[in-house]
Design a protein around this motif. Sequence first.
Motif, mmCIF file in Angstrom:
data_model
loop_
_atom_site.group_PDB
_atom_site.id
_atom_site.type_symbol
_atom_site.label_atom_id
_atom_site.label_comp_id
_atom_site.label_asym_id
_atom_site.label_seq_id
_atom_site.Cartn_x
_atom_site.Cartn_y
_atom_site.Cartn_z
ATOM 1 N N LYS A 95 0.516 -1.245 -0.546
ATOM 2 C CA LYS A 95 0.253 -0.331 0.003
ATOM 3 C C LYS A 95 0.941 1.058 0.245
ATOM 4 C CE LYS A 95 -3.663 -1.901 2.508
ATOM 5 N NZ LYS A 95 -4.950 -1.841 4.024
ATOM 6 N N VAL A 96 0.713 2.285 -0.710
ATOM 7 C CA VAL A 96 1.350 3.677 -0.959
ATOM 8 C C VAL A 96 0.714 4.598 -1.004
ATOM 9 C CG1 VAL A 96 2.991 2.726 -2.845
ATOM 10 C CG2 VAL A 96 1.402 3.606 -3.610
ATOM 11 N N GLY A 97 -0.889 4.671 -0.296
ATOM 12 C CA GLY A 97 -1.485 5.696 -0.111
ATOM 13 C C GLY A 97 -2.524 6.070 -0.616
ATOM 14 N N THR A 98 -3.183 5.253 -2.437
ATOM 15 C CA THR A 98 -3.824 5.974 -3.206
ATOM 16 C C THR A 98 -5.048 5.192 -2.610
ATOM 17 O OG1 THR A 98 -1.597 4.875 -4.680
ATOM 18 C CG2 THR A 98 -3.738 5.459 -5.471
ATOM 19 N N SER A 99 -6.482 6.549 -2.876
ATOM 20 C CA SER A 99 -7.549 5.964 -2.735
ATOM 21 C C SER A 99 -7.833 4.425 -3.745
ATOM 22 C CB SER A 99 -8.208 6.637 -3.321
ATOM 23 O OG SER A 99 -8.620 7.232 -4.290
ATOM 24 N N ARG A 100 -8.716 3.870 -2.748
ATOM 25 C CA ARG A 100 -9.369 2.879 -2.850
ATOM 26 C C ARG A 100 -9.630 3.066 -5.512
ATOM 27 N NH1 ARG A 100 -10.999 -2.237 -2.104
ATOM 28 N NH2 ARG A 100 -11.080 -1.740 0.190
ATOM 29 N N HIS A 130 1.616 10.260 -16.636
ATOM 30 C CA HIS A 130 1.581 8.895 -16.961
ATOM 31 C C HIS A 130 -0.021 8.556 -17.377
ATOM 32 C CE1 HIS A 130 1.711 5.311 -19.946
ATOM 33 N NE2 HIS A 130 2.685 5.303 -20.230
ATOM 34 N N TYR A 131 -0.902 8.692 -18.493
ATOM 35 C CA TYR A 131 -1.958 8.211 -18.602
ATOM 36 C C TYR A 131 -2.464 6.833 -19.145
ATOM 37 C CZ TYR A 131 -2.949 9.667 -22.648
ATOM 38 O OH TYR A 131 -3.220 9.968 -24.235
ATOM 39 N N THR A 175 5.427 6.694 -4.042
ATOM 40 C CA THR A 175 6.344 6.518 -3.162
ATOM 41 C C THR A 175 7.410 7.491 -3.061
ATOM 42 O OG1 THR A 175 8.276 4.726 -4.136
ATOM 43 C CG2 THR A 175 6.619 4.307 -1.936
ATOM 44 N N SER A 176 8.066 7.692 -4.319
ATOM 45 C CA SER A 176 9.205 9.258 -4.630
ATOM 46 C C SER A 176 8.851 10.779 -4.193
ATOM 47 C CB SER A 176 9.372 8.867 -5.724
ATOM 48 O OG SER A 176 9.569 9.572 -7.201
ATOM 49 N N GLY A 177 7.139 10.770 -4.445
ATOM 50 C CA GLY A 177 6.564 12.032 -4.031
ATOM 51 C C GLY A 177 6.401 12.301 -5.537
ATOM 52 N N ALA A 178 6.772 11.948 -6.672
ATOM 53 C CA ALA A 178 6.637 12.750 -8.073
ATOM 54 C C ALA A 178 5.076 12.301 -8.643
ATOM 55 C CB ALA A 178 7.395 11.770 -9.425
ATOM 56 N N GLU A 187 5.078 -1.581 -11.309
ATOM 57 C CA GLU A 187 6.609 -0.974 -10.013
ATOM 58 C C GLU A 187 7.441 0.603 -10.227
ATOM 59 O OE1 GLU A 187 10.912 -2.424 -9.108
ATOM 60 O OE2 GLU A 187 10.069 -3.351 -10.616
ATOM 61 N N THR A 188 6.834 1.071 -11.920
ATOM 62 C CA THR A 188 6.766 2.539 -12.218
ATOM 63 C C THR A 188 5.897 4.035 -10.820
ATOM 64 O OG1 THR A 188 7.566 1.906 -14.171
ATOM 65 C CG2 THR A 188 7.384 4.106 -14.015
ATOM 66 N N TYR A 189 4.947 3.228 -11.166
ATOM 67 C CA TYR A 189 3.439 3.840 -10.570
ATOM 68 C C TYR A 189 4.060 4.559 -9.334
ATOM 69 C CZ TYR A 189 0.625 4.817 -14.691
ATOM 70 O OH TYR A 189 0.418 4.376 -15.774
#
Length: 175
Positions: free
Chosen positions: A1-6, A99-100, A40-43, A33-35
């Motif tokens: 988990k990285v904190g993204t909304s459901r 990236h979309y 996590t890097s704040g980008a 992994e890139t996402y």
Amino acid sequence: KVGTSRQGATDLADLLVEADYRGHYSHGLNRLETYIEDVTSGACQPNVQPTVLKETLSTAWVDGNDGLGVVVGNFCMELAMSKARQTGVGWVVAKRSNHYGIAGWYSIKAVQCGLLKGYILKKCTRIYVEEEWKPIWRISLSTSDRDSSPDHPVIGSLVYCEIDALIKLCAHRSG
């Protein structure tokens, strides 16, 4: 988990699976992994919502607020389709998005809602127009008579070119 909304995670999962399903593996699950690294890097900000900076009846300029690209992309596409239903055309652009994913994801939404009528496939000699495959050299893309029709929410001569999302639909080449 990285904190993204459901909802953001669900939208991203749907997009990645669709990319793999359509054979666009460079934009599928192998990007996960890139996402995660971007968040996590704040980008990429995992829980921001896009905001409309400026709009007219048919256009909008959106700030993605460095959010997940699919969240920004879905927001922009829904806004564009809403405008197209009201005025006949919807143009939405965004800044500060990530990236979309596969571009075809968004055009498929318009097709499913009846807002987009045609495609051109690269490396294919046929075109899908008005629910029928036709040889490309026999099609006139100049359809001004349909462009002004109020029955077509998006300009009738609009043609979307997407090689990866729709290439599987071109089962054979004419020639």
